[in-house]
Design an enzyme around this catalytic site. Sequence first.
Site, PDB file in Angstrom:
ATOM      1  N   GLY A 131       0.861  -1.175   0.000  1.00  0.00           N
ATOM      2  CA  GLY A 131       0.000   0.000   0.000  1.00  0.00           C
ATOM      3  C   GLY A 131       0.902   1.232   0.000  1.00  0.00           C
ATOM      4  N   ALA A 132       0.636   2.153  -0.930  1.00  0.00           N
ATOM      5  CA  ALA A 132       1.605   3.233  -1.187  1.00  0.00           C
ATOM      6  C   ALA A 132       2.003   4.032   0.062  1.00  0.00           C
ATOM      7  CB  ALA A 132       1.064   4.142  -2.294  1.00  0.00           C
ATOM      8  N   ASP A 182      -1.573   4.577  -6.351  1.00  0.00           N
ATOM      9  CA  ASP A 182      -0.139   4.439  -6.076  1.00  0.00           C
ATOM     10  C   ASP A 182       0.647   5.628  -6.589  1.00  0.00           C
ATOM     11  OD1 ASP A 182      -1.224   1.564  -5.943  1.00  0.00           O
ATOM     12  OD2 ASP A 182       0.719   1.583  -4.921  1.00  0.00           O
ATOM     13  N   ASN A 186      -3.031   2.562 -10.193  1.00  0.00           N
ATOM     14  CA  ASN A 186      -3.480   1.825  -9.002  1.00  0.00           C
ATOM     15  C   ASN A 186      -3.474   0.340  -9.336  1.00  0.00           C
ATOM     16  OD1 ASN A 186      -4.468   1.898  -6.243  1.00  0.00           O
ATOM     17  ND2 ASN A 186      -6.400   1.157  -7.044  1.00  0.00           N
ATOM     18  N   LYS A 187      -3.811  -0.468  -8.369  1.00  0.00           N
ATOM     19  CA  LYS A 187      -3.747  -1.926  -8.493  1.00  0.00           C
ATOM     20  C   LYS A 187      -4.374  -2.406  -9.804  1.00  0.00           C
ATOM     21  CE  LYS A 187      -2.090  -4.229  -6.394  1.00  0.00           C
ATOM     22  NZ  LYS A 187      -0.708  -4.670  -6.740  1.00  0.00           N
TER      23      LYS A 187
HETATM   24  O1  MRU Z   1       0.696  -3.946  -4.548  1.00  0.00           O
HETATM   25  P1  MRU Z   1       0.074  -3.206  -3.391  1.00  0.00           P
HETATM   26  O2  MRU Z   1      -0.743  -4.059  -2.495  1.00  0.00           O
HETATM   27  O3  MRU Z   1       1.107  -2.375  -2.651  1.00  0.00           O
HETATM   28  O4  MRU Z   1      -0.900  -2.200  -4.097  1.00  0.00           O
HETATM   29  C1  MRU Z   1      -1.700  -1.376  -3.314  1.00  0.00           C
HETATM   30  C2  MRU Z   1      -2.663  -0.583  -4.080  1.00  0.00           C
HETATM   31  O5  MRU Z   1      -2.722  -0.612  -5.285  1.00  0.00           O
HETATM   32  C3  MRU Z   1      -3.508   0.337  -3.287  1.00  0.00           C
HETATM   33  O6  MRU Z   1      -4.760   0.465  -3.880  1.00  0.00           O
HETATM   34  C4  MRU Z   1      -2.841   1.694  -3.280  1.00  0.00           C
HETATM   35  O7  MRU Z   1      -1.519   1.591  -2.805  1.00  0.00           O
HETATM   36  C5  MRU Z   1      -3.588   2.657  -2.492  1.00  0.00           C
HETATM   37  S1  MRU Z   1      -3.128   2.564  -0.848  1.00  0.00           S
HETATM   38  C6  MRU Z   1      -3.908   3.520   0.176  1.00  0.00           C
END
Ligand code: MRU
Length: 355
Positions: free
Chosen positions: A52-53, A237, A247-248
Site C-alpha cells: 500500500g503506497a 499508487d 493503481n492496483k
Molecule cells: O501492490 P500493493 O498491495 O502495494 O498495491 C496497493 C494498491 O494498489 C492500493 O490500492 C494503493 O496503494 C492505495 S493505498 C492507500
Amino acid sequence: MIVNGTPYRTVWLDERTVCAIDQRRLPHTFTIARLSTHRETAAAIRDMLVRGAPCIGATAAYGLAQAALEAPDSGFASYVRAAEALLRATRPTAQNLFFALDRVMRVIGRAANPAEARAAAVTEANELADEDVAACKAIGDNGAPLLKDGMTVLTHCNAGWLATVDWGTALAPIYVAARNGVKLTVLADETRPRSQGSKLTAWELMQEGVDVQVIADNAAGFLLHRGEIDLCITGADRIAANGDVANKIGTYEKAVVAHANGVPFYVAAPRSTFDFACATGADIPIEERDQSEVLVVSGVDADGVPHDVMIAPAGARARNPAFDVTPARYIAGLVTDEGVFDADSRALSRLADAG
Ligand code: MRU
C-alpha cells in the site's frame, strides 16, 4: 485502528527496530514483524510484508532512519546513500516511497554531523508517519459526505488502514461515515493475484463492523450494469499532473465500466501520492512482479493450516503487471487531504501550489 481491542499503526520504530504488521499472514494470523536492519526493512517492502503506497512510504522512511542509526561515523554518508538506493529499488510505482526517502535524505543532508543526522532522520520519519495519519483522517472527513445512508460502495485492492499508517485512503471516508451512523454495504473486489481485497479489505472492514461482501474480480461489471453499485472508490499508487491514476491492476476496467453505467468513480489519496513531474499516466513506471503470484494461490484449510496451491498446469507461464493506469476522464473526483479535486491539470495545479 483497533485490532482485538488494541490500537495499532501498521508500522512504527522501536529503538533501532522497525515493527510492522505482517500483511502476508493476514487475515488468518495477526503478527508483528520485527525488522532489525534496514536491509530487512527493504526486503519487507519488496516482498510485500508491508504494502500500500502510504504504508510503503512510511516504512521506507523508517528504514532509512534505521540505516542512519546503523551507519558508522566514518563512511556515514556512503552507507546512508547505499541504503537509500536499496530502499528506492524495492517497489517502482508507489510515489510515496520516493516522497518519503527524499524527505529523510533532505534532513540528513542538512545535518552538521552523523549524530545530528541520526536524530533528524528518526524525527523526520516519525513526523512523516504522523502526517500520513492526519492526511488520511482528512481524506475521510472530505470524502464522507459523498456517502449516503443505504449506499452500496465498490472498492478494489486494499486502500484501507493497512495500506497507510492508519485510517486508509479509499476506506477512510467509509470509516468516518460509518462512525457517523451512515449504513453502507461495501463490495470488496477479490483483487487477484494477491487477493488484497478478500484478504485485507474484508478483514479490516469486519474489524470495524462495516458490512462487507467479497466479490470475484469479474463480477463488478455485471453488478454495475444492474444498478447494484452506487459509487466506486479506490486508492492510488501514483497520480500524474493531469489526473491519470496508477493503481492496483484491474482498477482501469472497473473505472471504464462504472463510467459506461453512469456510476461515479472516485480515487482517494494524500498529497504524497501525487507526482507532478509525471505529466500523464504514460510516464508512471509500472511494476511487473513474479509470475508465481498468478500461478499459485495461498490460503488456509478448514483446520487453519496454510497451503500454497498451483492453479495452472505445471510449466504454465504468466504475466503479472501489478498496476494499471486509469485515464482521468473516467474519474469523478480525487478525494485528498486538501479537499475533493476534479481529475484535471487545472484543478490539480491548485493542489501542486498548496504543497
Ligand atoms: O501492490 P500493493 O498491495 O502495494 O498495491 C496497493 C494498491 O494498489 C492500493 O490500492 C494503493 O496503494 C492505495 S493505498 C492507500
